[in-house]
Structure formats: structure tokens, C-alpha cells
Motif scaffolding. Structure first.
Motif, PDB file in Angstrom:
ATOM      1  N   UNK A   1       0.832  -1.204   0.000  1.00 25.21           N
ATOM      2  CA  UNK A   1       0.000   0.000   0.000  1.00 25.21           C
ATOM      3  C   UNK A   1       0.867   1.255   0.000  1.00 25.21           C
ATOM      4  N   UNK A   2       1.936   1.243   0.796  1.00 20.61           N
ATOM      5  CA  UNK A   2       2.886   2.363   0.782  1.00 20.61           C
ATOM      6  C   UNK A   2       3.929   2.084  -0.298  1.00 20.61           C
ATOM      7  N   UNK A   3       4.430   3.138  -0.929  1.00 21.64           N
ATOM      8  CA  UNK A   3       5.395   2.910  -2.011  1.00 21.64           C
ATOM      9  C   UNK A   3       6.742   2.411  -1.498  1.00 21.64           C
ATOM     10  N   UNK A   4       7.092   2.734  -0.228  1.00 27.32           N
ATOM     11  CA  UNK A   4       8.315   2.240   0.418  1.00 27.32           C
ATOM     12  C   UNK A   4       9.583   2.568  -0.366  1.00 27.32           C
ATOM     13  N   UNK A   5       9.580   3.721  -1.042  1.00 22.63           N
ATOM     14  CA  UNK A   5      10.812   4.160  -1.708  1.00 22.63           C
ATOM     15  C   UNK A   5      11.812   4.625  -0.665  1.00 22.63           C
ATOM     16  N   UNK A   6      13.069   4.301  -0.876  1.00 25.85           N
ATOM     17  CA  UNK A   6      14.120   4.690   0.054  1.00 25.85           C
ATOM     18  C   UNK A   6      14.530   6.133  -0.238  1.00 25.85           C
ATOM     19  N   UNK A   7      14.368   7.044   0.716  1.00 23.97           N
ATOM     20  CA  UNK A   7      14.580   8.467   0.439  1.00 23.97           C
ATOM     21  C   UNK A   7      16.025   8.833   0.110  1.00 23.97           C
ATOM     22  N   UNK A   8      16.973   8.003   0.528  1.00 26.92           N
ATOM     23  CA  UNK A   8      18.390   8.301   0.265  1.00 26.92           C
ATOM     24  C   UNK A   8      18.874   7.710  -1.064  1.00 26.92           C
ATOM     25  N   UNK A   9      17.962   7.148  -1.834  1.00 25.15           N
ATOM     26  CA  UNK A   9      18.310   6.596  -3.140  1.00 25.15           C
ATOM     27  C   UNK A   9      17.549   7.330  -4.234  1.00 25.15           C
ATOM     28  N   UNK A  10      18.180   7.486  -5.372  1.00 23.49           N
ATOM     29  CA  UNK A  10      17.491   8.065  -6.524  1.00 23.49           C
ATOM     30  C   UNK A  10      16.452   7.075  -7.047  1.00 23.49           C
ATOM     31  N   UNK A  11      15.641   7.545  -7.980  1.00 28.79           N
ATOM     32  CA  UNK A  11      14.650   6.668  -8.606  1.00 28.79           C
ATOM     33  C   UNK A  11      15.325   5.438  -9.200  1.00 28.79           C
ATOM     34  N   UNK A  12      16.374   5.647  -9.954  1.00 28.92           N
ATOM     35  CA  UNK A  12      17.088   4.529 -10.592  1.00 28.92           C
ATOM     36  C   UNK A  12      17.619   3.563  -9.542  1.00 28.92           C
ATOM     37  N   UNK A  13      18.187   4.093  -8.476  1.00 29.23           N
ATOM     38  CA  UNK A  13      18.730   3.241  -7.418  1.00 29.23           C
ATOM     39  C   UNK A  13      17.643   2.489  -6.667  1.00 29.23           C
ATOM     40  N   UNK A  14      16.478   3.110  -6.506  1.00 27.19           N
ATOM     41  CA  UNK A  14      15.360   2.433  -5.859  1.00 27.19           C
ATOM     42  C   UNK A  14      14.893   1.235  -6.680  1.00 27.19           C
ATOM     43  N   UNK A  15      14.789   1.413  -7.974  1.00 28.70           N
ATOM     44  CA  UNK A  15      14.357   0.315  -8.827  1.00 28.70           C
ATOM     45  C   UNK A  15      15.414  -0.785  -8.859  1.00 28.70           C
ATOM     46  N   UNK A  16      16.662  -0.401  -8.890  1.00 28.82           N
ATOM     47  CA  UNK A  16      17.762  -1.366  -8.911  1.00 28.82           C
ATOM     48  C   UNK A  16      17.829  -2.185  -7.626  1.00 28.82           C
ATOM     49  N   UNK A  17      17.287  -1.648  -6.537  1.00 24.80           N
ATOM     50  CA  UNK A  17      17.337  -2.320  -5.238  1.00 24.80           C
ATOM     51  C   UNK A  17      16.780  -3.745  -5.317  1.00 24.80           C
ATOM     52  N   UNK A  18      15.759  -3.949  -6.148  1.00 25.90           N
ATOM     53  CA  UNK A  18      15.136  -5.271  -6.262  1.00 25.90           C
ATOM     54  C   UNK A  18      16.041  -6.287  -6.948  1.00 25.90           C
ATOM     55  N   UNK A  19      17.132  -5.830  -7.565  1.00 24.34           N
ATOM     56  CA  UNK A  19      18.018  -6.735  -8.305  1.00 24.34           C
ATOM     57  C   UNK A  19      19.361  -6.949  -7.615  1.00 24.34           C
ATOM     58  N   UNK A  20      19.585  -6.309  -6.486  1.00 22.39           N
ATOM     59  CA  UNK A  20      20.930  -6.292  -5.906  1.00 22.39           C
ATOM     60  C   UNK A  20      21.400  -7.650  -5.397  1.00 22.39           C
ATOM     61  N   UNK A  21      20.471  -8.536  -5.054  1.00 23.89           N
ATOM     62  CA  UNK A  21      20.876  -9.856  -4.565  1.00 23.89           C
ATOM     63  C   UNK A  21      20.740 -10.936  -5.627  1.00 23.89           C
ATOM     64  N   UNK A  22      20.683 -10.528  -6.874  1.00 25.28           N
ATOM     65  CA  UNK A  22      20.573 -11.495  -7.968  1.00 25.28           C
ATOM     66  C   UNK A  22      21.953 -11.763  -8.564  1.00 25.28           C
ATOM     67  N   UNK A  23      22.008 -12.727  -9.451  1.00 27.60           N
ATOM     68  CA  UNK A  23      23.271 -13.077 -10.112  1.00 27.60           C
ATOM     69  C   UNK A  23      23.496 -12.282 -11.395  1.00 27.60           C
TER      70      UNK A  23
END
Length: 256
Positions: free
Chosen positions: A94-116
């Protein structure tokens, strides 16, 4: 060459999500009772009902965030206890849960950081996801610089960047103004048609359920049980002002 068999049957389609007799209790109180539900490939199912019906609890059980206290759950044909393809499942809160210390690009990239994926592959995925939701021009901005609708689009891009097959949504548009919510409905339907995702969305808004869903599952509270499952065959796009849509909304409000 042998002739094809005229009575050869097509391969049966299996449900992407299947619940059988699912129960959940909190502090001695039954929250969900005997929930049985099948969700088919590419289907958009809305979980609708009054507060206390256990809609969000059910979504959390499907997502693996909460264990069920009884019953069977399978995802993509595999028991949830053994299911390992969690990268195929995305959850939009329900909340967007964007990290305020990250840019838009970095927020989207967050979902891929633990991938190969390699750095270049992650960059390509992020840019594609931003383009998909029409937000590529704000990639370098910070969350506080965005409107509510833009933040919702970024949260959607973050959910889509891992290219999931199942998208779970917990009232993701409830905080938006009506005009922005309507735009997000259209965006979601466009992306679902493009990516052929299976979607389960929790909502308390009857009109939103009718606009979006192929099928509406109505839950009644105390304890949460499935009261009714309603298939919708109305053509899209479905406008709230359309006669058939308005009539379906009116009838469903009598059931919720």
C-alpha cells in the motif's frame, strides 16, 4: 509420417496459485477459515471485502510472508514449503516504500541487488522497467521530488524489474486521488496484457475491483471466509460511467 490424432486433447492448464482449506489464527482468534481458491495463468483476481475479512492476511500467506496454520498452498504447481522461485513473485504494498536516500534509478535497482545478474544486465533491466511505466525521464530524481502518482509508478517499476510471473498487490492505489488512480488502473492493465502476468490485488473499493479484475472473490469477516466468486466478462476498457460497469458495481455493493 503418421497422421495426427483427431481426438488428441490439449495439455491441461494448471492454476498458478492454489489454496485448499487454508486457515489462519492470531492470538487464539480465527482470522481465515477454510479458504480454497485457484488463480489461473494471466488472470487478474481481486480480493474484495470489508475490513476484518482477512484480505491482506491471505495475500501475505500467498507471498510466503506469513505461514498458514492449516491447509495446502501451491505456487506454480509446487508446495509453498518447497517453492524456491521467489524471483517469479513480486509484492506491491500500500505504501510505495521508496528509500529516500536513493534516486529513482537506485530504488528500482534495489530489487536486483541480490541477484546473479551482471551490473550491465541490472542497468538494462532498470531502464526497461522505467520505460515500461513511463518514468525514464525522472531516473536521477529523489523520491521527495516526485508526486504521489509518480512514486506509485516507480514502486510498480521496482516490482516489475525482476520480471515476475505473479504480482501481488495490497491496495496499492488507495492513497491516490481519483484521476491518478484511474491512470494507474490503465497502466496496470496495459502492463499485465503486455507481460501476461498473473495478478492478485486486495482492495476495499468495489469500483476498482470491477475496473481491473477478471474475477472478484468476496470475503466476509469474523472469521474471513469466501462468500462468493464473481467472474467478470465485461469488455475493456471499463469506464466507471459505463452503464454495465455501474450496474455491476451497484450489485456487488449489495454483497460486500
Amino acid at each position: 509420417m503418421s497422421a495426427p490424432l483427431l481426438n488428441e486433447s490439449p495439455t491441461p492448464v494448471a492454476p498458478v496459485i492454489q489454496l485448499a482449506g487454508v486457515n489462519k489464527r492470531f492470538e487464539g482468534q480465527t482470522v481465515l477459515e477454510n479458504i480454497s481458491l485457484q488463480v489461473w495463468p494471466g488472470e487478474i483476481v481481486a480480493l474484495l471485502g470489508a475490513s476484518g475479512g482477512g484480505k491482506s492476511t491471505l495475500l501475505n500467506i500467498i507471498s510466503g510472508l506469513l505461514p498458514a496454520d492449516g491447509g495446502d498452498i501451491t505456487l506454480q504447481g509446487e508446495n509453498i514449503a518447497r517453492f524456491s522461485q521467489w524471483h517469479d513473485v513480486a509484492y506491491l504494498f500500500q505504501e510505495d516504500r521508496l528509500l529516500p536516500w536513493r534516486t529513482v534509478r537506485q530504488n528500482v535497482n534495489f530489487a536486483l541487488e541480490n541477484t546473479s545478474l551482471t551490473r550491465r544486465e541490472r542497468q538494462q533491466r532498470v531502464e526497461s522497467a522505467l520505460q515500461l511505466v513511463g518514468m525514464e525521464n525522472v531516473a536521477a530524481k529523489w523520491p521527495h521530488q516526485l508526486s504521489g502518482g509518480m512514486r506509485s509508478r516507480i514502486a510498480l517499476a521496482r516490482s516489475l524489474v525482476a520480471e515476475p510471473q505473479i504480482l501481488l498487490m495490497d491496495e496499492p492505489f488507495s492513497r491516490l486521488d481519483p484521476q491518478t488512480r484511474s491512470a494507474m488502473h490503465g497502466e496496470l492493465l496495459r502492463i499485465c496484457a503486455l507481460k501476461k502476468m498473473t495478478v492478485v490485488i486486495v482492495t476495499h473499493d468495489v469500483e476498482e475491483a470491477v475496473i481491473l479484475a477478471d474475477r472478484i472473490v468476496i470475503l466476509q469477516p469474523n472469521p474471513g471466509r469466501i462468500k462468493q466468486s464473481v467472474a467478470l466478462s465485461l469488455p475493456r476498457p471499463r469506464l466507471p460511467t459505463g452503464r454495465d460497469v455501474a450496474e455491476k458495481v451497484r450489485l456487488l455493493r449489495l454483497e460486500v
